[in-house]
Scaffold this motif. Structure first.
Motif, PDB file in Angstrom:
ATOM      1  N   LEU A  95       0.807  -1.218   0.000  1.00 24.46           N
ATOM      2  CA  LEU A  95       0.000   0.000   0.000  1.00 24.46           C
ATOM      3  C   LEU A  95       0.841   1.268   0.000  1.00 24.46           C
ATOM      4  CD1 LEU A  95      -2.729  -1.125   2.557  1.00 24.46           C
ATOM      5  CD2 LEU A  95      -2.796  -1.238   0.052  1.00 24.46           C
ATOM      6  N   GLY A  96       2.150   1.118   0.070  1.00 19.85           N
ATOM      7  CA  GLY A  96       3.056   2.264   0.097  1.00 19.85           C
ATOM      8  C   GLY A  96       3.794   2.353   1.410  1.00 19.85           C
ATOM      9  N   ALA A  97       4.967   2.965   1.386  1.00 21.33           N
ATOM     10  CA  ALA A  97       5.807   3.188   2.576  1.00 21.33           C
ATOM     11  C   ALA A  97       6.120   1.889   3.328  1.00 21.33           C
ATOM     12  CB  ALA A  97       5.147   4.196   3.515  1.00 21.33           C
ATOM     13  N   PRO A 125      12.321 -11.125  -1.516  1.00 22.05           N
ATOM     14  CA  PRO A 125      12.920 -12.053  -0.566  1.00 22.05           C
ATOM     15  C   PRO A 125      12.238 -11.946   0.802  1.00 22.05           C
ATOM     16  CG  PRO A 125      14.630 -10.929  -1.797  1.00 22.05           C
ATOM     17  CD  PRO A 125      13.323 -10.256  -2.141  1.00 22.05           C
ATOM     18  N   GLY A 126      11.977 -13.094   1.400  1.00 26.42           N
ATOM     19  CA  GLY A 126      11.292 -13.139   2.693  1.00 26.42           C
ATOM     20  C   GLY A 126       9.820 -13.472   2.573  1.00 26.42           C
ATOM     21  N   LEU A 127       9.289 -13.453   1.351  1.00 26.90           N
ATOM     22  CA  LEU A 127       7.882 -13.797   1.121  1.00 26.90           C
ATOM     23  C   LEU A 127       7.791 -14.933   0.110  1.00 26.90           C
ATOM     24  CD1 LEU A 127       6.295 -10.252   0.876  1.00 26.90           C
ATOM     25  CD2 LEU A 127       5.788 -11.976   2.610  1.00 26.90           C
ATOM     26  N   ALA A 128       6.926 -15.898   0.395  1.00 26.29           N
ATOM     27  CA  ALA A 128       6.759 -17.036  -0.508  1.00 26.29           C
ATOM     28  C   ALA A 128       5.928 -16.675  -1.738  1.00 26.29           C
ATOM     29  CB  ALA A 128       6.108 -18.201   0.241  1.00 26.29           C
ATOM     30  N   SER A 129       5.068 -15.685  -1.626  1.00 28.65           N
ATOM     31  CA  SER A 129       4.212 -15.272  -2.737  1.00 28.65           C
ATOM     32  C   SER A 129       4.605 -13.873  -3.191  1.00 28.65           C
ATOM     33  CB  SER A 129       2.742 -15.265  -2.300  1.00 28.65           C
ATOM     34  OG  SER A 129       2.297 -16.574  -2.002  1.00 28.65           O
ATOM     35  N   ALA A 145      13.966  -4.632  -2.601  1.00 25.36           N
ATOM     36  CA  ALA A 145      13.119  -4.680  -1.404  1.00 25.36           C
ATOM     37  C   ALA A 145      13.178  -6.076  -0.804  1.00 25.36           C
ATOM     38  CB  ALA A 145      11.682  -4.311  -1.760  1.00 25.36           C
ATOM     39  N   ARG A 146      13.016  -6.143   0.489  1.00 27.43           N
ATOM     40  CA  ARG A 146      12.923  -7.440   1.176  1.00 27.43           C
ATOM     41  C   ARG A 146      11.920  -7.313   2.298  1.00 27.43           C
ATOM     42  NH1 ARG A 146      15.822  -7.380   5.924  1.00 27.43           N
ATOM     43  NH2 ARG A 146      17.278  -5.658   6.113  1.00 27.43           N
ATOM     44  N   PHE A 147      11.383  -8.439   2.735  1.00 20.67           N
ATOM     45  CA  PHE A 147      10.379  -8.464   3.796  1.00 20.67           C
ATOM     46  C   PHE A 147      11.050  -8.940   5.069  1.00 20.67           C
ATOM     47  CE2 PHE A 147       6.732 -10.556   5.982  1.00 20.67           C
ATOM     48  CZ  PHE A 147       5.947  -9.427   6.140  1.00 20.67           C
ATOM     49  N   ASP A 148      10.868  -8.209   6.164  1.00 16.92           N
ATOM     50  CA  ASP A 148      11.523  -8.558   7.431  1.00 16.92           C
ATOM     51  C   ASP A 148      10.591  -9.311   8.385  1.00 16.92           C
ATOM     52  OD1 ASP A 148       9.788  -6.654   8.461  1.00 16.92           O
ATOM     53  OD2 ASP A 148      11.354  -5.422   9.373  1.00 16.92           O
ATOM     54  N   GLY A 149       9.431  -9.735   7.892  1.00 18.74           N
ATOM     55  CA  GLY A 149       8.465 -10.425   8.740  1.00 18.74           C
ATOM     56  C   GLY A 149       7.331  -9.522   9.173  1.00 18.74           C
ATOM     57  N   ARG A 150       7.501  -8.217   8.955  1.00 15.51           N
ATOM     58  CA  ARG A 150       6.477  -7.248   9.342  1.00 15.51           C
ATOM     59  C   ARG A 150       6.213  -6.197   8.277  1.00 15.51           C
ATOM     60  NH1 ARG A 150       4.135  -4.904  14.171  1.00 15.51           N
ATOM     61  NH2 ARG A 150       4.019  -2.671  13.891  1.00 15.51           N
ATOM     62  N   THR A 151       7.271  -5.752   7.629  1.00 14.13           N
ATOM     63  CA  THR A 151       7.149  -4.669   6.648  1.00 14.13           C
ATOM     64  C   THR A 151       8.159  -4.871   5.518  1.00 14.13           C
ATOM     65  OG1 THR A 151       7.464  -2.277   6.346  1.00 14.13           O
ATOM     66  CG2 THR A 151       8.499  -3.244   8.231  1.00 14.13           C
ATOM     67  N   LEU A 152       7.923  -4.187   4.424  1.00 10.20           N
ATOM     68  CA  LEU A 152       8.875  -4.183   3.325  1.00 10.20           C
ATOM     69  C   LEU A 152      10.001  -3.205   3.649  1.00 10.20           C
ATOM     70  CD1 LEU A 152       6.772  -4.142   0.038  1.00 10.20           C
ATOM     71  CD2 LEU A 152       8.133  -5.996   0.939  1.00 10.20           C
ATOM     72  N   LEU A 153      11.209  -3.624   3.422  1.00 12.33           N
ATOM     73  CA  LEU A 153      12.363  -2.761   3.625  1.00 12.33           C
ATOM     74  C   LEU A 153      12.977  -2.470   2.266  1.00 12.33           C
ATOM     75  CD1 LEU A 153      13.991  -4.659   6.636  1.00 12.33           C
ATOM     76  CD2 LEU A 153      12.494  -2.648   6.720  1.00 12.33           C
ATOM     77  N   PHE A 154      13.382  -1.222   2.072  1.00 19.02           N
ATOM     78  CA  PHE A 154      13.964  -0.797   0.805  1.00 19.02           C
ATOM     79  C   PHE A 154      15.391  -0.379   1.020  1.00 19.02           C
ATOM     80  CE2 PHE A 154       9.805  -1.130  -0.491  1.00 19.02           C
ATOM     81  CZ  PHE A 154       8.953  -0.132  -0.009  1.00 19.02           C
ATOM     82  N   ARG A 155      16.219  -0.611   0.009  1.00 22.06           N
ATOM     83  CA  ARG A 155      17.590  -0.112   0.045  1.00 22.06           C
ATOM     84  C   ARG A 155      17.574   1.395  -0.183  1.00 22.06           C
ATOM     85  NH1 ARG A 155      20.473  -4.326  -3.994  1.00 22.06           N
ATOM     86  NH2 ARG A 155      20.166  -6.170  -2.712  1.00 22.06           N
ATOM     87  N   PRO A 156      18.453   2.128   0.514  1.00 21.58           N
ATOM     88  CA  PRO A 156      18.518   3.575   0.282  1.00 21.58           C
ATOM     89  C   PRO A 156      19.077   3.910  -1.086  1.00 21.58           C
ATOM     90  CG  PRO A 156      20.080   2.906   2.011  1.00 21.58           C
ATOM     91  CD  PRO A 156      19.346   1.692   1.565  1.00 21.58           C
TER      92      PRO A 156
END
Length: 156
Positions: A95-97, A125-129, A145-156
């Motif tokens: 949904l953004g951010a 990475p971090g998500l099966a779907s 981007a990668r998923f940390d188990g709670r949110t999407l993380l982006f490289r700066p």
């Protein structure tokens, strides 16, 4: 011969991660669902169901939807893939951010098909779907981007 039922996904109205009516309105205008496809037994195997789905995809596209989904049993996965859908266990929508909502159905898979140039399915990475990227403005999933188990993380 056959019938198709489609519209707004009921799960959007019930999802606890969609707490604001304006967000719900935006999502209902961008995500459609084919709820049921039925073909009379005398006409099965003749392409009637496939044409109903293709027609629904065209209608959702003309109406400005970015994504159409449907639920399918595993035995129909190949059928829906031939119609341009990607099948997965969980529908993840960015949904953004870095904020995402997800929906999973117990005994069926979800099939999704992007309908416009803004919407895509991104492997993260971090998500099966895959993750639905770009369904709303500023909700694209950047590379890396990668998923940390709670949110999407982006490289700066």
């Amino acid at each position: 011969m056959g019938a198709l039922l489609g519209g707004a996904p009921v799960w959007l109205f019930e999802h606890e991660g969609i707490g604001h009516p304006a967000l719900l309105d935006l999502l209902v205008a961008r995500i459609g669902i084919v709820t049921a496809v039925g073909v009379h037994p005398d006409h099965r195997g003749q392409g009637v169901g496939a044409e109903l789905v293709r027609h629904a995809v065209r209608r959702f596209t003309r109406a400005g939807y970015g994504l159409v989904t449907l639920n399918c049993v595993p035995s129909l996965e190949r059928y829906y893939r031939r119609l341009g859908f990607t099948t997965m266990d969980t529908l993840n929508v960015h949904l953004g951010a870095g904020y995402m909502i997800g929906q999973q159905w117990g005994d069926t898979k979800v099939a999704a098909r992007p309908l416009d140039r803004y919407t895509a399915l991104a492997d993260v990475p971090g998500l099966a779907s895959p993750v639905v990227s770009g369904i709303l403005p500023d909700s694209g999933v950047p590379r890396g981007a990668r998923f940390d188990g709670r949110t999407l993380l982006f490289r700066p």
